[in-house]
Design a protein around this motif. Sequence first.
Motif, mmCIF file in Angstrom:
data_model
loop_
_atom_site.group_PDB
_atom_site.id
_atom_site.type_symbol
_atom_site.label_atom_id
_atom_site.label_comp_id
_atom_site.label_asym_id
_atom_site.label_seq_id
_atom_site.Cartn_x
_atom_site.Cartn_y
_atom_site.Cartn_z
ATOM 1 N N GLN A 7 0.847 -1.681 0.313
ATOM 2 C CA GLN A 7 -0.311 0.294 0.321
ATOM 3 C C GLN A 7 0.677 1.290 0.001
ATOM 4 O OE1 GLN A 7 -2.420 -0.811 3.851
ATOM 5 N NE2 GLN A 7 -1.532 0.863 4.457
ATOM 6 N N ILE A 10 1.410 2.167 -3.450
ATOM 7 C CA ILE A 10 0.414 2.683 -4.315
ATOM 8 C C ILE A 10 0.450 4.661 -3.628
ATOM 9 C CG2 ILE A 10 -2.010 2.643 -3.916
ATOM 10 C CD1 ILE A 10 -2.040 -0.719 -4.799
ATOM 11 N N LEU A 11 0.155 4.085 -2.686
ATOM 12 C CA LEU A 11 0.224 5.500 -1.990
ATOM 13 C C LEU A 11 1.268 6.400 -2.389
ATOM 14 C CD1 LEU A 11 -1.205 4.578 1.758
ATOM 15 C CD2 LEU A 11 -1.905 5.870 -0.026
ATOM 16 N N GLN A 14 0.656 7.763 -5.786
ATOM 17 C CA GLN A 14 -0.818 8.152 -5.888
ATOM 18 C C GLN A 14 0.192 9.805 -5.740
ATOM 19 O OE1 GLN A 14 -3.858 6.839 -7.184
ATOM 20 N NE2 GLN A 14 -4.498 5.580 -5.989
ATOM 21 N N ASP A 15 0.513 9.796 -4.560
ATOM 22 C CA ASP A 15 1.742 11.398 -4.720
ATOM 23 C C ASP A 15 2.248 11.541 -5.606
ATOM 24 O OD1 ASP A 15 -0.254 11.664 -2.776
ATOM 25 O OD2 ASP A 15 1.436 10.830 -0.765
ATOM 26 N N ALA A 18 -0.237 12.967 -8.703
ATOM 27 C CA ALA A 18 -0.682 14.060 -8.175
ATOM 28 C C ALA A 18 -0.424 15.337 -8.280
ATOM 29 C CB ALA A 18 -1.605 13.983 -7.239
ATOM 30 N N GLY A 21 0.958 16.665 -11.758
ATOM 31 C CA GLY A 21 -0.371 16.870 -12.533
ATOM 32 C C GLY A 21 -1.123 15.598 -13.245
ATOM 33 N N CYS A 22 -1.837 14.562 -12.074
ATOM 34 C CA CYS A 22 -1.809 13.572 -13.548
ATOM 35 C C CYS A 22 -3.589 14.228 -12.577
ATOM 36 C CB CYS A 22 -1.745 12.294 -12.853
ATOM 37 S SG CYS A 22 -0.480 11.834 -14.154
ATOM 38 N N LEU A 23 -4.513 13.218 -12.887
ATOM 39 C CA LEU A 23 -6.161 13.501 -12.029
ATOM 40 C C LEU A 23 -5.433 12.145 -12.032
ATOM 41 C CD1 LEU A 23 -8.806 15.061 -12.995
ATOM 42 C CD2 LEU A 23 -8.847 12.956 -14.496
ATOM 43 N N ILE A 24 -6.189 11.405 -10.510
ATOM 44 C CA ILE A 24 -6.369 10.231 -9.352
ATOM 45 C C ILE A 24 -7.650 9.739 -9.835
ATOM 46 C CG2 ILE A 24 -5.492 9.134 -8.054
ATOM 47 C CD1 ILE A 24 -2.837 10.287 -8.956
ATOM 48 N N THR A 25 -7.866 8.514 -10.522
ATOM 49 C CA THR A 25 -9.049 7.866 -10.497
ATOM 50 C C THR A 25 -8.868 7.055 -9.791
ATOM 51 O OG1 THR A 25 -8.627 7.021 -12.518
ATOM 52 C CG2 THR A 25 -9.751 9.360 -12.669
ATOM 53 N N VAL A 56 -5.281 2.860 -9.989
ATOM 54 C CA VAL A 56 -5.095 1.323 -9.381
ATOM 55 C C VAL A 56 -5.807 0.219 -10.638
ATOM 56 C CG1 VAL A 56 -4.092 -0.526 -8.550
ATOM 57 C CG2 VAL A 56 -4.039 1.719 -7.181
#
Lengths: 993, 993
Positions: A7, A10-11, A14-15, A18, A21-25, A56
């Motif tokens: 995890q 993944i976190l 994501q950070d 993000a 400049g990425c959208l996190i969906t 993910v």
Amino acid sequence: MPKSSFQEIILKLQDFWASHGCLITQPYYTQVGAGTMNPATFLRVLGPEPWNVAYVEPSVRPDDGRYGENPNRFQLHTQYQVILKPDPGNPQELYLESLKALGIDPRQHDIRFVEDNWEQPAISAWGLGWEVWLDGQEITQFTYFQQMGGVALDPVSVEITYGLERILIALNNAKAIWNEEYGAGVTYGEIRRQEEFEHSKYYFETADVERVRAMYDLFSAEADACLAQGLIVPAHDYVLKCSHCFNILDTRGAISVAERQAFFRRIRELAKGVAVSYGEQRKGLEYPLLKDEGKRMNALREAKSSAPLKFIPHPSSFILEIGVEELPASDVDTAYAAVSTRVQTLLKELNLTHGDIRFFTTPRRIVVSIDSLSPNQPDREDLVKGPPADKAFDKDGKPTQAALGFAKKNNLDPATLEAREIDGGKYVAAVVKQKGRPTPEVLVDALPKLVESIKFEKSMRWNDSGIAFSRPIRWYVALLGDMVIPFEYAGVTSGNVTRGLRPYGSPDITIPSADKYFDVIREAGILLDKEERKASIVEQVKQAADVMGGEAIIEEGLLNEVVNLIEMPTAVMGGFNEEFLALPRDVLISVMKKHQRYFPVQKDGKLLAHFIAIRNGDDIHVDTVRQGNEHVLGARFADANFFVREDVKLKLEEYRPKLSSLTFHTKLGSMLDKSDRMLKLGAEIGALLGFKGVDMIKPLGRAVYLAKADLATQMVTEMTSLQGIIGGEYALRSGEDAEVAKAISEQYQTVPQSKVGVAVALTDRIDSLVGLFAAGLAPTGAKDPFGLRRAAIGVVQPLIEHDMNFDLAEAVKRSAKTQPIPVSEEAQKQILEFIAGRLKVVLGDMGFKHGVIEAVLAAQSNNPAGTVRAVKQLSAWVDREDWASTLDGFARCVRIIRSAGASEQRLEISEKLFEAEEEKNLYKALKLQPSTFNNVNDLLTTVANLIPAITAFFDKVMVMVEDEKVKQNRLALVGQVAGLTKGIADLSKLEGF
Amino acid sequence: MPKSSFQEIILKLQDFWASHGCLITQPYYTQVGAGTMNPATFLRVLGPEPWNVAYVEPSVRPDDGRYGENPNRFQLHTQYQVILKPDPGNPQELYLESLKALGIDPRQHDIRFVEDNWEQPAISAWGLGWEVWLDGQEITQFTYFQQMGGVALDPVSVEITYGLERILIALNNAKAIWNEEYGAGVTYGEIRRQEEFEHSKYYFETADVERVRAMYDLFSAEADACLAQGLIVPAHDYVLKCSHCFNILDTRGAISVAERQAFFRRIRELAKGVAVSYGEQRKGLEYPLLKDEGKRMNALREAKSSAPLKFIPHPSSFILEIGVEELPASDVDTAYAAVSTRVQTLLKELNLTHGDIRFFTTPRRIVVSIDSLSPNQPDREDLVKGPPADKAFDKDGKPTQAALGFAKKNNLDPATLEAREIDGGKYVAAVVKQKGRPTPEVLVDALPKLVESIKFEKSMRWNDSGIAFSRPIRWYVALLGDMVIPFEYAGVTSGNVTRGLRPYGSPDITIPSADKYFDVIREAGILLDKEERKASIVEQVKQAADVMGGEAIIEEGLLNEVVNLIEMPTAVMGGFNEEFLALPRDVLISVMKKHQRYFPVQKDGKLLAHFIAIRNGDDIHVDTVRQGNEHVLGARFADANFFVREDVKLKLEEYRPKLSSLTFHTKLGSMLDKSDRMLKLGAEIGALLGFKGVDMIKPLGRAVYLAKADLATQMVTEMTSLQGIIGGEYALRSGEDAEVAKAISEQYQTVPQSKVGVAVALTDRIDSLVGLFAAGLAPTGAKDPFGLRRAAIGVVQPLIEHDMNFDLAEAVKRSAKTQPIPVSEEAQKQILEFIAGRLKVVLGDMGFKHGVIEAVLAAQSNNPAGTVRAVKQLSAWVDREDWASTLDGFARCVRIIRSAGASEQRLEISEKLFEAEEEKNLYKALKLQPSTFNNVNDLLTTVANLIPAITAFFDKVMVMVEDEKVKQNRLALVGQVAGLTKGIADLSKLEGF
């Protein structure tokens, strides 16, 4: 380093994304095989709108299920998907940054961008890019999407797909995923292993084929209904569900080859429908996400025009380095060939004098080096032809309109125009003096064209220049002396900055001047010269093998590939569990070479549990690299082990009935049908090859019977290239005779070693040729989807190399009788001609002269071994010193016959009509010689023996006399000589005839 | 505050819960209606292993689709799901912390924990907890799971389910989600709105019912197959897929009521199978996640035993505060009733003297206050009875074994035993002196039992004490004077620390001594006294309505609920868009009252576009609270608007055929069948009610025809409580007559206002009663699933209130003829008796004397209006002063007849046989009076008139004489008097008879 948890990875990602400049969906709510299928990718990469997203995606691939036993392979693995649209210009660097954020320092590992041509025919999508390897383990797929759902993408999207399980394994230097932490102190295995077992069992054993088929049909119908209503995402959902059903059915082994195509076609059709509708929808909405276009391009153009040029008064070194993202190995060579061919001519065209020219290519650079390039073109005077003289001046001698136009166009004073004799006519002409342009100016124009001239088999677009190349171009160094030659091509402008080695973070390195280039590059640790890299690899590999107490298997193809994957080779020694040595040798070698690009090591012909990998970079932290490579190889072997263990639960023979579910071709039935036909034909082929006695006939029958059985095994399904080899291996393990096993394993080799192997191969290939030709599937142009050219060569070559006589015509005829569809005489003729065509190619490749080959083939081609013998003998004759006279003598006979329109047939000769001694002698000589021959030697010996008589005959005797009877008699005599070659060779095809 | 983006919220929650020890996992790969269905919840909450997890779950609920038009309601919304197992002891506080991490400061909002009894029958799961409201908007569901998949949970799991869209709307103070940022500068609408539209259309219009049914069947079969193989997660996947199919079918309106049950049963069965198998699997694995159990409990026990008690020499105040997580409103009252009943008796039992006792309950505390509690129990002397004297001493007067045992048991010297007279016998007895225990000691034992004695209708477990309560107990204050009375119950130990108001962060507040309690609490802003809170609310609401220029509709039920939802009431005024006033009034009120607990405001009987909410807390940032509440109300009205707008596309009449898809009862057909029966029966009911003329008969026919049509509309499907009301509303909008509309809208009222309405209601109810009784579904014991008691009351009451004569027996008979199943005579009798039983209850409720009711009902019950008139008249007679003599006279007649076993029938009387004048006079008087009566008055007037003659008769005449003929004649005379009441009332049931 402290251990990571799943995890955390993944976190962190994501950070990272993000903050970039990425959208996190979120993952999608229906089973997908990959993050690509999520609408956040599949739909959003379509059309002109920008899109940057990261998410993910737990990805479900039923046939990757291993019951939780394999450390690397699962029916569900977790992808981290990033889409960057348009290409930000530095996606590789961003990606490497993200790895750093995860704690993966490129200096401590071997990170490699390995060519990967991504293609997903089921959704009509493709792209080019790489697998990213971390210490031999594929941890990411990196792709520039070119097409999706049948729609060409503009702009191109960069797709980065991380394999999170593998990254965790690598980060923690673990053997398997199961005991690593998922998060909060709970292991990954606790979260997923039981489920992995259950799903594997479900997909492989439990899923009800009829019910899943029924689901597929329902989903497919709903997809249609949704599309008809313009409901794009609901339609897409059902396409995904169809696809998942297909995957389940496939895993259950319920899909025949023919069906597979139908499924693919259907899903592809739906996917295209979705993509096209989405495109229209977005267009209808006027592309809400589209704004601020074209700014970057303008910025680039400005940059270009801002570079001033200065004059260089003396010849200087020139260097051009085209910096690229990692090229595929074969494209490294393609680029070399392209520049080395082009630059020579280019310099000539540009009229620039120069010293030595050298070329170098590595995965990341294409380099042209020119010594002593002249500072400018020489001045030129060109005579320019104008209108004809009589149209250039009027009666008064004044220039006409035509002449005035010509003068104006060439910037001349009309008064200076005069007529000259050119090409035998009178024309107005002008001498145009052209000042030689300075070299920098010339290069500014020429260099973009040079880059443009480099073409690859497969190329891709990546930015809004729309230009295609093997992989994205990211920089140019273009220096004449110390001056930058400024140009722009493919959205990239030239400069004097190169980039260093990938493992060192590709640091910017300024090249002070062209003549310093090689020193700077070498200092950066880059081996520019392919031969130097190759020598270094061979040296290191041999040393390493020595250390391991064995010798490396250095296959040229592999070496040539590896040398193009790295810029600084360092050998890494690794080992694997000895228990895997029980796997078939070819499996081991295939995995090491094809999948991992390792050099295997053997001793006394037996493999050792070692391998040698070549790292890109130095030997810092080489232990980490070794461990990573060992892990991935172990996992691959474990996977092969899984298949073999499953497979050998049945005897090879027991797989044969399963061939009924594999389609050979819809018109020709299943692979079982083909196997049954082969069983019939095999006996006949054996007879035609002269097989006699139980020792030959029995193994042939058995081998033909079992030949295709391995196609139904999991190992071959997984690694198709091992077909036959696996069959042979399993045959032995099933207790078959060694001879049978050998024949099975050799059947796909162009030339099997054993005669039984040859017979099996011929049986297979002739059946395919006859059946597929009859089905109207003969190759056309470049298209040869069934590999029939290879099959024909595979018929010819073994017969030649084993020097086995064979009657191809008869074989084709007998095969025709076994086919389920009629095979016309015409078709049979075509097949034989097709094989003869291949035979011709083979003979050409063997180095025989064209004329010789033509001469023999004109007379015989149905017994390739015989044909070759004839060609060889004829070649020997042709090389004899007295050949000219022999041929000439013989040729006179043929020529007179042909010019008289007479026959080379053996007509009756009447001795009474002989008038001259010479004709009687010739007739006598002829009767002393044999009139039929086994081979070219016999024939030509006869011909040679006749030459004195022939020569005398033509010296003294006039053939074409008035007396018709005498003339005909003489023609018959000469015709008999000319006819000697019948069925052996047509000497008229020879040079000098 | 800067605006938040959707992805920021997610990333912040991931970080928050990860840092609080949660595993962070991913959304599920198949469509789920809620995060609860993800195996990370559904499976992991089972069994004893600890589990803390958090994940996003995009949740798909087809029937919530609104084509992207509703600001709050979507077919897909995004949940953030947290599971804490076991309960960490402070889950509410953790949750409130997480809101702070998102930027939601409780001081700036109104955060409310509103009772929610979560139940998911389809997976046999339930739990208790709350909806968490942020300024009126439900943003989270907070549940203590008690059962899952039919398995009782131990330990209990805390489930926190955030609604992320609503949180974003609240954070950004937005009107709708669409224009808020999802992330990276892209709006939520851009990401999801088009898709929302498409899915709504798919689920409501496009999905093919037959195909989705077929999918369901396939999924269901695969689930069985997986379960049979022990493949738990694959089975669960298919259960989810079944569930999604069911949801689609339901949204398409393709599921009848009866079918719904079958679907639920089937899915529940599967879900149970999955849960049970999982439980077994984990047990087989020996619960790998189980470790370090029981530590906390030991810690608690130690804490308990460490508190020393001191003696208090004088009476002191005592306070007990039981601190709880927010109780449901009704449980606040339940707790009050429980303690106020119990404490009185308890003190008596404990033998403790005391002053005033007071009780208070709020949502978060249950308080018992006792003044001047004595410091200890008084000492006591008890006489204890031993064995009988003759068995206690032997012949020598020495104590026997029995006596010795008695002495020993009571700790007495055997020598002191003596016999006493007790209860009229001689026994050995002992005076046992008992020292009174100090009150603190007594309380230590008594208080846990007091808490235990508080029982609720629904209660839950939450920690390993296994004890159940309405909601978790989190603290006790137990003070006698300034001394803590230490006890432990339900894993919580007592102390002197209470907690302040929720909006102030529930700060710890120390209570120095019992008598300071009320001051401290008041200072903390808490209104402990319900009546005080109520008065404050009423006052504020009235003021607020005044400000708005209208008057508040303060309904007692709502007021009583609201007063139990808060500890510090503050009125918040809000408004809504006036266009919503076009919605049916009942819809508006229902939404405001039932869903939002707002007080509506009206002027001159017309609603204003205003409402008044009651906030828990003070008026800081009350604007934020108002805006939030306005937003949510607007969204709810928009939703109702959506339904109404969709619904009125068809006329009410057009919904009637759709009733065929709603099952009334399997034996009795669809709602359309029922509606058809009502159409037939309606005309007959009208006739029985004496409807005459087109003015009555036509509207009745139309109203009956349309009565049930609204059940097929979306608005009624969504808000069932509005059935009838919506029908009436839509009837008007469809152009029906006002009378018809009124009748439709009134049909579910116990007593419709209009006569046509009464007729419709009777038709409906009689049809239900007759049909369901015939189907064997009469209520038994407490069970009355079809509400037949209510139906019967609804037959009786309107007839009474409208004083309409009616022949129930005839109506039942005629209804019987319309039923699809036979209705036996016996059944009809049962039905009439059942209705009579309800009539009796109604009469009792009207306050009539039992005897009077009995007297009338014994004679008549088939015409309830008549029955009531009779009861009223009889009551008036019974109240008259001369009633005793009237009754007595009449009773003498009845009694003599009954004791002679004679008949009250009208036998022939022979004047010739009269002997006494008095009998002649009685006969004469009897003949002067009417012999049949319309009502009780007529009857009793007659009886009263006869009384003098009767009295004289009995004074002088002997009935039971020797002469048989004379005797029979006299009995006939008296019998005629006795028989007068026949069919009117049985006066023998009256008191004093």
